[in-house]
Enzyme design. Sequence first.
Site, PDB file in Angstrom:
ATOM      1  N   HIS A  66      33.324  26.379  42.764  1.00  0.00           N
ATOM      2  CA  HIS A  66      32.814  27.665  42.260  1.00  0.00           C
ATOM      3  C   HIS A  66      32.816  27.700  40.732  1.00  0.00           C
ATOM      4  CE1 HIS A  66      36.796  28.992  40.939  1.00  0.00           C
ATOM      5  NE2 HIS A  66      37.270  28.498  42.082  1.00  0.00           N
ATOM      6  N   GLU A  88      40.373  28.526  49.584  1.00  0.00           N
ATOM      7  CA  GLU A  88      41.307  27.729  48.789  1.00  0.00           C
ATOM      8  C   GLU A  88      42.693  27.682  49.443  1.00  0.00           C
ATOM      9  OE1 GLU A  88      41.970  25.314  47.120  1.00  0.00           O
ATOM     10  OE2 GLU A  88      41.572  25.790  45.001  1.00  0.00           O
TER      11      GLU A  88
END
Length: 218
Positions: free
Chosen positions: A15, A93
Amino acid sequence: MKGMEHMTTFYFVRHGKTELNLSLRFQGGEIDSPLLPIGIEQAIQAGRYLCDISFDMAAISTQKRAMDTANYILKENNYLDGLTVQYHDNLREIRFGEREGAEIDQTDEQTNHLRKRPDLYDPAAFGGETIDSLVARSTQVIERISKQYPDGKVLIVAHGVLLITLINSLVGKEKSKWREGGPLANTSITILEKANDQSKYMIRAFNDISYQSKNEEA
């Protein structure tokens, strides 16, 4: 080489840069902060770089920073018609438990293990997720997709720790080396290929940010 070899190609993208990245705080699977303007700009540049790749599917972490990054990337793509887009909790994550959002202490033993010796990392004291759990759940997603799309081109948008440990594991490195080559740059592109009769993946590009314009980071 056999003429009819099937091969799945994965494009792994981290990201864009976020406020918590900038302030050097733990940003794991249970916390999000907005993309910075530079993070948005880099995601758009990554999208332009990949704009002529006709993806068969995109698999994206269900965290906002990854979904926003994926949207900026896909908005630039010339072949969206009929694209399958899936969101996966298993691409979120690694979870840092009580450390989510906390400032990163560079002298902490477990932080150093996480960065340099993932085989020694033990997050039990702060209720974090283990590396084995992280790699097992992300690998599950990748294996399922490679079976579904044996000739496919697949975009994966996820997170720094998840991607570097997953990639190193997929290419066959031992656990102590799962952080080698990391950390991956924000919106970097790593391309892996796997022939369907092989067990290991081959790296075609690693941590590629060659497409980024050299704007001064604000």
